[in-house]
Design a protein around this motif. Sequence first.
Motif, short mmCIF file in Angstrom:
data_model
loop_
_atom_site.label_atom_id
_atom_site.label_comp_id
_atom_site.label_asym_id
_atom_site.label_seq_id
_atom_site.Cartn_x
_atom_site.Cartn_y
_atom_site.Cartn_z
N UNK A 230 0.82 -1.22 0.00
CA UNK A 230 0.00 0.00 0.00
C UNK A 230 0.85 1.26 0.00
N UNK A 231 2.11 1.13 0.37
CA UNK A 231 3.00 2.30 0.40
C UNK A 231 3.67 2.57 -0.93
N UNK A 232 3.46 1.68 -1.91
CA UNK A 232 4.04 1.90 -3.24
C UNK A 232 3.13 2.85 -4.02
N UNK A 233 3.04 4.07 -3.52
CA UNK A 233 2.10 5.06 -4.05
C UNK A 233 2.52 5.50 -5.45
N UNK A 234 1.54 5.57 -6.33
CA UNK A 234 1.77 5.97 -7.72
C UNK A 234 1.23 7.37 -7.98
N UNK A 235 -0.04 7.57 -7.68
CA UNK A 235 -0.68 8.87 -7.77
C UNK A 235 -1.66 8.99 -6.60
N UNK A 236 -2.00 10.23 -6.26
CA UNK A 236 -3.00 10.45 -5.21
C UNK A 236 -4.09 11.39 -5.71
N UNK A 237 -5.21 11.36 -5.01
CA UNK A 237 -6.29 12.29 -5.23
C UNK A 237 -6.91 12.61 -3.89
N UNK A 238 -7.79 13.62 -3.84
CA UNK A 238 -8.44 13.97 -2.59
C UNK A 238 -9.87 14.40 -2.88
N UNK A 239 -10.80 13.85 -2.12
CA UNK A 239 -12.21 14.19 -2.25
C UNK A 239 -12.63 14.96 -1.00
N UNK A 240 -13.92 15.17 -0.84
CA UNK A 240 -14.42 15.91 0.32
C UNK A 240 -14.23 15.14 1.61
N UNK A 241 -14.09 13.79 1.51
CA UNK A 241 -13.99 13.01 2.75
C UNK A 241 -12.87 11.98 2.78
N UNK A 242 -12.08 11.86 1.68
CA UNK A 242 -11.07 10.80 1.64
C UNK A 242 -9.84 11.22 0.84
#
Length: 487
Positions: A230-242
């Motif tokens: 789970x730590x092999x992060x590729x891209x991130x996004x952010x919503x109103x709650x997550x």
Amino acid sequence: MTYDRSEAELARTLTGAADAAPPPVGDLLAAVHRRRGLRTRRRVQSALAVAGVIAVIGGGTAVARGFFSSGGGEERTLSAATATATATATATASAGPTDAAEPRRVAIRPAAEVWPAAVTRIPAKAADGRRYRPVTGLSATELLLVAESSFEKAGRLEVYDTAARRSTVLADTPAPEGVKGYFVQDVEAGSEYIAWWGETPNNSDKWADFWVVPRAGGTAKQVGQVTGDLSEVERIGVTADSVVWSVTGGGIHRMPLAGGSPEKIAGTDGLHLMSWPWAVDVAKGSEGEDEQKNQTKVVNLETGQTAEVNVPDGVQGLRCGPVWCFGKEKDQENDASVVQRVDGSDRKSPSDLSSWSGERSLARGFGLFQVSGVVGRDARGEETEDGQAPLAAVYDPVTGTTAGIGKRDPSGGGGYGTGISSSPTSILYWDEGQRQVEECRKVDATSVPRTPGEPAPTGKVTSCTTTTEGGGKELTVVNLLAVPSTE
């Protein structure tokens, strides 16, 4: 900072040294591609010496003959001689000997002429001397910046207002307590929050964490930590709650902003986040054979709808956003770029543009292409180039408008950067005050790398290095959010 002029230029440089130097060791292009794929382990710079030409690879991208030194991180710095296997041979193959009095010119105008409202200059450093690293646009007049506390180490987030000509501190980007060697990685701007993730890239720990701050600013909050795959992060996004993220092996996960355990989003096996809520079936930074694979679908994670990509014959490396796709023809001699909609309609091949293995998609459906500048051959059969051509170009697939990016240095250098946002950025930038200075000297031939098993060379050879001088005061920034809408 990204990716340069043409492979042909590097080839010419190496050819000039070949008579006096043994064959180069290894494959510079392969090393460049490997480095791109390892962007999250990008903190330690490496150097390749190839036939007397020094190529420095750092900041998540490749730089040869002229390191654009306005920062580190995921910024895509492109240098004139850095090869990306996209030499824009279209012009070279089709053009014959050129008339020295009236050489052909690359018909791409600078972005400042094409979209004057989208181009501005900002300070290269904050008032306290911290170097700015552009992230993305927040609006037509607001730029999200990272102020680095040291090389490639984010210290805080700021918002620069291009209309008011001033910067406002959004939040500090602290390291978690007790964690050594921590570096902030990609930053992402959502509608309500700014998010980022961090890791300790110089050790073998499989660990990462996520942070958010309200878009209006405030105190940064650590959302949570993850380990293992789970730590092999590729891209991130952010919503109103997550916070949401994809991992390199495929699959998209979320974690509540209020805290809690991560969970995998159902039906996302084999998918990779592009820009929330959009996901695709190819990994970011694919290399080797995967680089040539075509994307086959675009998925809306909010609605669950899937759009199948209509991939035409003879195309490779096709990468699509919600509407537009960018790729290249398989004919390596031609290396022509391909643009089309996801359903295969409106297909075209823009002239003077070359597709390459880096990120092709920008915000709002714009495409990023390389411009080699090669316009023909002279009477001796050697390539000629347009010294005024831009290093790269932004392409609007709706109108066919092309805008030049970066400044081509007469010495054969130059560079530009793309913002370090996780999703396709709306910012490109460069330092017009920088110039490339080449210095050559005679060195013992034994100091030049050679292929294992080759006889040891003798005598003296000429070794040249190019350094960057000047600049560091202002950055020229193109903010695509300020380009008038065309669709």
